[in-house]
Design a protein around this motif. Sequence first.
Motif, PDB file in Angstrom:
ATOM      1  N   LYS A 201       0.797  -1.266  -0.188  1.00 44.94           N
ATOM      2  CA  LYS A 201      -0.042  -0.043  -0.099  1.00 44.94           C
ATOM      3  C   LYS A 201       0.912   1.341   0.030  1.00 44.94           C
ATOM      4  CE  LYS A 201      -4.248   1.706   1.119  1.00 44.94           C
ATOM      5  NZ  LYS A 201      -5.131   1.844  -0.214  1.00 44.94           N
ATOM      6  N   VAL A 202       0.550   2.132  -0.840  1.00 43.16           N
ATOM      7  CA  VAL A 202       1.259   3.296  -0.879  1.00 43.16           C
ATOM      8  C   VAL A 202       0.258   4.631  -0.981  1.00 43.16           C
ATOM      9  CG1 VAL A 202       3.192   2.566  -2.236  1.00 43.16           C
ATOM     10  CG2 VAL A 202       1.192   3.749  -3.496  1.00 43.16           C
ATOM     11  N   ASP A 203       0.948   5.792  -0.514  1.00 41.29           N
ATOM     12  CA  ASP A 203       0.586   7.142  -0.413  1.00 41.29           C
ATOM     13  C   ASP A 203       1.616   8.037  -1.019  1.00 41.29           C
ATOM     14  OD1 ASP A 203       1.567   7.703   1.864  1.00 41.29           O
ATOM     15  OD2 ASP A 203      -0.291   7.896   3.088  1.00 41.29           O
ATOM     16  N   GLU A 204       1.154   9.218  -0.792  1.00 43.46           N
ATOM     17  CA  GLU A 204       2.509  10.299  -0.997  1.00 43.46           C
ATOM     18  C   GLU A 204       3.736  10.004  -0.067  1.00 43.46           C
ATOM     19  OE1 GLU A 204      -0.375  11.700   1.787  1.00 43.46           O
ATOM     20  OE2 GLU A 204      -0.680  11.251  -0.103  1.00 43.46           O
TER      21      GLU A 204
ATOM     22  N   GLN B  20      -3.620   1.849  -5.429  1.00 47.47           N
ATOM     23  CA  GLN B  20      -2.519   2.463  -4.533  1.00 47.47           C
ATOM     24  C   GLN B  20      -1.639   1.420  -3.884  1.00 47.47           C
ATOM     25  OE1 GLN B  20      -1.979   6.033  -4.547  1.00 47.47           O
ATOM     26  NE2 GLN B  20      -3.414   5.684  -6.222  1.00 47.47           N
ATOM     27  N   TYR B  21      -1.332   0.409  -4.596  1.00 46.02           N
ATOM     28  CA  TYR B  21      -0.370  -0.615  -4.244  1.00 46.02           C
ATOM     29  C   TYR B  21       0.686  -0.427  -5.285  1.00 46.02           C
ATOM     30  CZ  TYR B  21      -4.066  -2.022  -1.096  1.00 46.02           C
ATOM     31  OH  TYR B  21      -4.852  -2.064  -0.151  1.00 46.02           O
TER      32      TYR B  21
ATOM     33  N   ALA C  47      -2.042   2.412   5.478  1.00 48.82           N
ATOM     34  CA  ALA C  47      -3.190   1.490   5.601  1.00 48.82           C
ATOM     35  C   ALA C  47      -4.267   2.153   7.020  1.00 48.82           C
ATOM     36  CB  ALA C  47      -2.833   0.159   5.682  1.00 48.82           C
ATOM     37  N   ALA C  48      -3.326   2.205   7.773  1.00 42.63           N
ATOM     38  CA  ALA C  48      -3.906   2.841   8.989  1.00 42.63           C
ATOM     39  C   ALA C  48      -4.358   4.269   8.937  1.00 42.63           C
ATOM     40  CB  ALA C  48      -2.734   2.651  10.274  1.00 42.63           C
ATOM     41  N   ARG C  49      -3.666   5.202   8.164  1.00 40.98           N
ATOM     42  CA  ARG C  49      -4.185   6.450   7.917  1.00 40.98           C
ATOM     43  C   ARG C  49      -5.402   6.474   7.145  1.00 40.98           C
ATOM     44  NH1 ARG C  49       1.185   7.421   7.647  1.00 40.98           N
ATOM     45  NH2 ARG C  49       1.359   7.128   5.281  1.00 40.98           N
ATOM     46  N   LYS C  50      -5.506   5.486   6.078  1.00 43.30           N
ATOM     47  CA  LYS C  50      -6.669   5.533   5.286  1.00 43.30           C
ATOM     48  C   LYS C  50      -7.815   4.813   6.197  1.00 43.30           C
ATOM     49  CE  LYS C  50      -4.651   6.267   1.390  1.00 43.30           C
ATOM     50  NZ  LYS C  50      -4.911   7.922   0.501  1.00 43.30           N
ATOM     51  N   LYS C  51      -7.704   3.765   6.989  1.00 41.08           N
ATOM     52  CA  LYS C  51      -8.631   3.197   7.897  1.00 41.08           C
ATOM     53  C   LYS C  51      -9.183   4.243   8.550  1.00 41.08           C
ATOM     54  CE  LYS C  51      -9.888  -0.364  10.566  1.00 41.08           C
ATOM     55  NZ  LYS C  51      -9.324  -1.707  11.243  1.00 41.08           N
TER      56      LYS C  51
END
Length: 126
Positions: free
Chosen positions: A51-54, A79-80, A105-109
């Motif tokens: 999982k990725v983000d900025e 976003q992987y 993943a925790a931030r998205k959750k």
Amino acid sequence: MAVSPSFRTFIVDQLGRAVPRIRARSMFGGVGIYAGDLFFALIADDTLYLKVDESNRPDFEQLGMEPFQPYGDGGEVMQYYQVPAEILEDVEVLRPWVEKAMAVAARKKVKRTRRRPSARRKKRSI
């Protein structure tokens, strides 16, 4: 998106040595990877994606890794990102990559959890 049993076992073993509470769940021909209740990785076509983000995407792009595209080139980009093979081989190198993906993943959750109550309030007032 087939996943061979030997690759699945290898990935679960490696991830389990890097972080606790890893479990794998078959889904849509691939495998979803969880740490506790965090969905932070997936396996498709014997490739591990995190999982990725900025915050961590540049780490993958710097190594020339590509995003997961479940419908092939030109299709939707998820976003992987693919994990380089050399990182998979060394648990100590793999650990910070996994920890960053788990943080994403925790931030998205948290963001999804915050949206749900407001959506429920709107439905009630209609």
